[in-house]
Design a protein around this motif. Sequence first.
Motif, PDB file in Angstrom:
ATOM      1  N   GLN A  41       0.831  -1.208   0.000  1.00 45.58           N
ATOM      2  CA  GLN A  41       0.000   0.000   0.000  1.00 45.58           C
ATOM      3  C   GLN A  41       0.865   1.257   0.000  1.00 45.58           C
ATOM      4  O   GLN A  41       0.555   2.225  -0.695  1.00 45.58           O
ATOM      5  N   VAL A  42       1.933   1.241   0.758  1.00 44.98           N
ATOM      6  CA  VAL A  42       2.833   2.394   0.835  1.00 44.98           C
ATOM      7  C   VAL A  42       3.464   2.669  -0.526  1.00 44.98           C
ATOM      8  O   VAL A  42       3.451   3.802  -1.014  1.00 44.98           O
ATOM      9  N   MET A  43       4.008   1.623  -1.144  1.00 51.00           N
ATOM     10  CA  MET A  43       4.677   1.819  -2.436  1.00 51.00           C
ATOM     11  C   MET A  43       3.699   2.324  -3.490  1.00 51.00           C
ATOM     12  O   MET A  43       4.049   3.184  -4.301  1.00 51.00           O
ATOM     13  N   GLU A  44       2.485   1.815  -3.471  1.00 53.46           N
ATOM     14  CA  GLU A  44       1.486   2.273  -4.430  1.00 53.46           C
ATOM     15  C   GLU A  44       1.176   3.762  -4.228  1.00 53.46           C
ATOM     16  O   GLU A  44       1.135   4.532  -5.184  1.00 53.46           O
ATOM     17  N   GLU A  45       0.997   4.165  -2.996  1.00 52.02           N
ATOM     18  CA  GLU A  45       0.657   5.567  -2.697  1.00 52.02           C
ATOM     19  C   GLU A  45       1.837   6.507  -2.953  1.00 52.02           C
ATOM     20  O   GLU A  45       1.663   7.596  -3.510  1.00 52.02           O
ATOM     21  N   LEU A  46       3.036   6.102  -2.568  1.00 53.59           N
ATOM     22  CA  LEU A  46       4.217   6.931  -2.828  1.00 53.59           C
ATOM     23  C   LEU A  46       4.393   7.151  -4.322  1.00 53.59           C
ATOM     24  O   LEU A  46       4.703   8.259  -4.772  1.00 53.59           O
ATOM     25  N   THR A  47       4.184   6.087  -5.100  1.00 55.63           N
ATOM     26  CA  THR A  47       4.316   6.190  -6.552  1.00 55.63           C
ATOM     27  C   THR A  47       3.238   7.083  -7.142  1.00 55.63           C
ATOM     28  O   THR A  47       3.529   7.948  -7.971  1.00 55.63           O
ATOM     29  N   LYS A  48       2.020   6.894  -6.690  1.00 54.27           N
ATOM     30  CA  LYS A  48       0.899   7.669  -7.212  1.00 54.27           C
ATOM     31  C   LYS A  48       1.050   9.163  -6.894  1.00 54.27           C
ATOM     32  O   LYS A  48       0.809  10.015  -7.746  1.00 54.27           O
ATOM     33  N   LYS A  49       1.481   9.471  -5.692  1.00 60.83           N
ATOM     34  CA  LYS A  49       1.616  10.879  -5.254  1.00 60.83           C
ATOM     35  C   LYS A  49       2.971  11.482  -5.608  1.00 60.83           C
ATOM     36  O   LYS A  49       3.196  12.672  -5.374  1.00 60.83           O
ATOM     37  N   ARG A  50       3.890  10.651  -6.103  1.00 63.31           N
ATOM     38  CA  ARG A  50       5.239  11.105  -6.454  1.00 63.31           C
ATOM     39  C   ARG A  50       5.957  11.747  -5.267  1.00 63.31           C
ATOM     40  O   ARG A  50       6.503  12.850  -5.358  1.00 63.31           O
ATOM     41  N   ILE A  51       5.924  11.033  -4.155  1.00 59.92           N
ATOM     42  CA  ILE A  51       6.628  11.477  -2.954  1.00 59.92           C
ATOM     43  C   ILE A  51       7.555  10.362  -2.506  1.00 59.92           C
ATOM     44  O   ILE A  51       7.422   9.220  -2.941  1.00 59.92           O
ATOM     45  N   SER A  52       8.496  10.687  -1.641  1.00 56.70           N
ATOM     46  CA  SER A  52       9.492   9.686  -1.246  1.00 56.70           C
ATOM     47  C   SER A  52       9.318   9.180   0.180  1.00 56.70           C
ATOM     48  O   SER A  52      10.104   8.360   0.638  1.00 56.70           O
ATOM     49  N   GLY A  53       8.305   9.651   0.882  1.00 57.84           N
ATOM     50  CA  GLY A  53       8.066   9.181   2.238  1.00 57.84           C
ATOM     51  C   GLY A  53       6.957   9.975   2.880  1.00 57.84           C
ATOM     52  O   GLY A  53       6.514  10.991   2.342  1.00 57.84           O
ATOM     53  N   ALA A  54       6.508   9.496   4.047  1.00 57.99           N
ATOM     54  CA  ALA A  54       5.398  10.163   4.722  1.00 57.99           C
ATOM     55  C   ALA A  54       5.367   9.778   6.200  1.00 57.99           C
ATOM     56  O   ALA A  54       5.895   8.734   6.592  1.00 57.99           O
ATOM     57  N   PRO A  55       4.699  10.607   7.006  1.00 63.59           N
ATOM     58  CA  PRO A  55       4.548  10.283   8.423  1.00 63.59           C
ATOM     59  C   PRO A  55       3.628   9.082   8.627  1.00 63.59           C
ATOM     60  O   PRO A  55       2.743   8.810   7.815  1.00 63.59           O
ATOM     61  N   VAL A  56       3.834   8.391   9.743  1.00 62.49           N
ATOM     62  CA  VAL A  56       2.973   7.291  10.158  1.00 62.49           C
ATOM     63  C   VAL A  56       2.290   7.742  11.445  1.00 62.49           C
ATOM     64  O   VAL A  56       2.962   8.187  12.387  1.00 62.49           O
ATOM     65  N   VAL A  57       0.962   7.663  11.453  1.00 62.38           N
ATOM     66  CA  VAL A  57       0.192   8.107  12.619  1.00 62.38           C
ATOM     67  C   VAL A  57      -0.666   6.957  13.139  1.00 62.38           C
ATOM     68  O   VAL A  57      -1.063   6.077  12.390  1.00 62.38           O
ATOM     69  N   ASP A  58      -0.960   7.007  14.445  1.00 57.79           N
ATOM     70  CA  ASP A  58      -1.824   5.982  15.031  1.00 57.79           C
ATOM     71  C   ASP A  58      -3.285   6.399  14.881  1.00 57.79           C
ATOM     72  O   ASP A  58      -3.587   7.420  14.256  1.00 57.79           O
ATOM     73  N   ALA A  59      -4.196   5.634  15.474  1.00 58.13           N
ATOM     74  CA  ALA A  59      -5.635   5.886  15.339  1.00 58.13           C
ATOM     75  C   ALA A  59      -6.046   7.262  15.875  1.00 58.13           C
ATOM     76  O   ALA A  59      -6.998   7.861  15.393  1.00 58.13           O
ATOM     77  N   SER A  60      -5.285   7.785  16.839  1.00 59.74           N
ATOM     78  CA  SER A  60      -5.618   9.094  17.394  1.00 59.74           C
ATOM     79  C   SER A  60      -4.973  10.243  16.617  1.00 59.74           C
ATOM     80  O   SER A  60      -5.169  11.402  16.938  1.00 59.74           O
ATOM     81  N   GLY A  61      -4.174   9.901  15.611  1.00 57.03           N
ATOM     82  CA  GLY A  61      -3.512  10.927  14.808  1.00 57.03           C
ATOM     83  C   GLY A  61      -2.142  11.324  15.329  1.00 57.03           C
ATOM     84  O   GLY A  61      -1.502  12.219  14.785  1.00 57.03           O
ATOM     85  N   ALA A  62      -1.669  10.645  16.370  1.00 58.54           N
ATOM     86  CA  ALA A  62      -0.345  10.946  16.929  1.00 58.54           C
ATOM     87  C   ALA A  62       0.749  10.349  16.050  1.00 58.54           C
ATOM     88  O   ALA A  62       0.617   9.226  15.551  1.00 58.54           O
ATOM     89  N   LEU A  63       1.817  11.090  15.880  1.00 61.28           N
ATOM     90  CA  LEU A  63       2.956  10.639  15.082  1.00 61.28           C
ATOM     91  C   LEU A  63       3.653   9.475  15.783  1.00 61.28           C
ATOM     92  O   LEU A  63       4.006   9.578  16.961  1.00 61.28           O
ATOM     93  N   VAL A  64       3.830   8.358  15.060  1.00 59.05           N
ATOM     94  CA  VAL A  64       4.514   7.195  15.623  1.00 59.05           C
ATOM     95  C   VAL A  64       5.731   6.773  14.796  1.00 59.05           C
ATOM     96  O   VAL A  64       6.485   5.905  15.215  1.00 59.05           O
ATOM     97  N   GLY A  65       5.913   7.385  13.625  1.00 61.02           N
ATOM     98  CA  GLY A  65       7.055   7.014  12.800  1.00 61.02           C
ATOM     99  C   GLY A  65       7.051   7.709  11.466  1.00 61.02           C
ATOM    100  O   GLY A  65       6.204   8.567  11.184  1.00 61.02           O
ATOM    101  N   ILE A  66       8.010   7.328  10.644  1.00 57.24           N
ATOM    102  CA  ILE A  66       8.157   7.819   9.266  1.00 57.24           C
ATOM    103  C   ILE A  66       8.436   6.597   8.407  1.00 57.24           C
ATOM    104  O   ILE A  66       9.232   5.733   8.782  1.00 57.24           O
ATOM    105  N   ILE A  67       7.815   6.541   7.244  1.00 58.13           N
ATOM    106  CA  ILE A  67       8.105   5.472   6.283  1.00 58.13           C
ATOM    107  C   ILE A  67       8.625   6.121   5.005  1.00 58.13           C
ATOM    108  O   ILE A  67       8.117   7.155   4.582  1.00 58.13           O
ATOM    109  N   SER A  68       9.657   5.529   4.423  1.00 54.11           N
ATOM    110  CA  SER A  68      10.266   6.130   3.235  1.00 54.11           C
ATOM    111  C   SER A  68      10.527   5.074   2.170  1.00 54.11           C
ATOM    112  O   SER A  68      10.394   3.877   2.421  1.00 54.11           O
ATOM    113  N   GLU A  69      10.926   5.548   1.015  1.00 54.94           N
ATOM    114  CA  GLU A  69      11.290   4.628  -0.064  1.00 54.94           C
ATOM    115  C   GLU A  69      12.429   3.701   0.358  1.00 54.94           C
ATOM    116  O   GLU A  69      12.442   2.531  -0.010  1.00 54.94           O
TER     117      GLU A  69
END
Length: 152
Positions: A41-69
């Motif tokens: 899912q990440v690779m599909e979205e990164l490719t579609k949006k032409r970005i190299s990474g994005a924040p990872v948030v939990d159910a409450s919207g709190a930042l829990v990490g970063i995922i990148s290419e």
Amino acid sequence: MVKSFQGVRVVEPKTRIQPILVKDHMSTKLVTFRPEHTIDQVMEELTKKRISGAPVVDASGALVGIISEVDCLKEIIKGKYTNTVRFPAKVEELMTKDVITLSPDISLFDAAQKFLDYQIRRFPVLKDGKLVGQISLSDVIRAFPTLKHTTW
């Protein structure tokens, strides 16, 4: 002997230079991922949006990490050894969990120094512990040609 007379000089009031802040150049419409998303899912979205990474948030919207290419590459290499084209690993398994963040109120010059210090491509921007944006190395580079030299 030559005498010069310049007359009365008008002193213009000094204008206060506003600082160049991260909040003025960060992205606020963010693509985010959840820890339970798959790398597929990440690779599909990164490719579609032409970005190299994005924040990872939990159910409450709190930042829990970063995922990148680069994180996705780990799963791609693993797929070679298991002879699979699917990448079912969860984001939480590969994301960077120890995330360095910036405040929206620091100067763009300080942010530029952080990019040099940490050698990473993006910083999540937090205000009062809440994710409000992200600034990338590209955002910083794009900002400076638009600034007048007198505002530095």
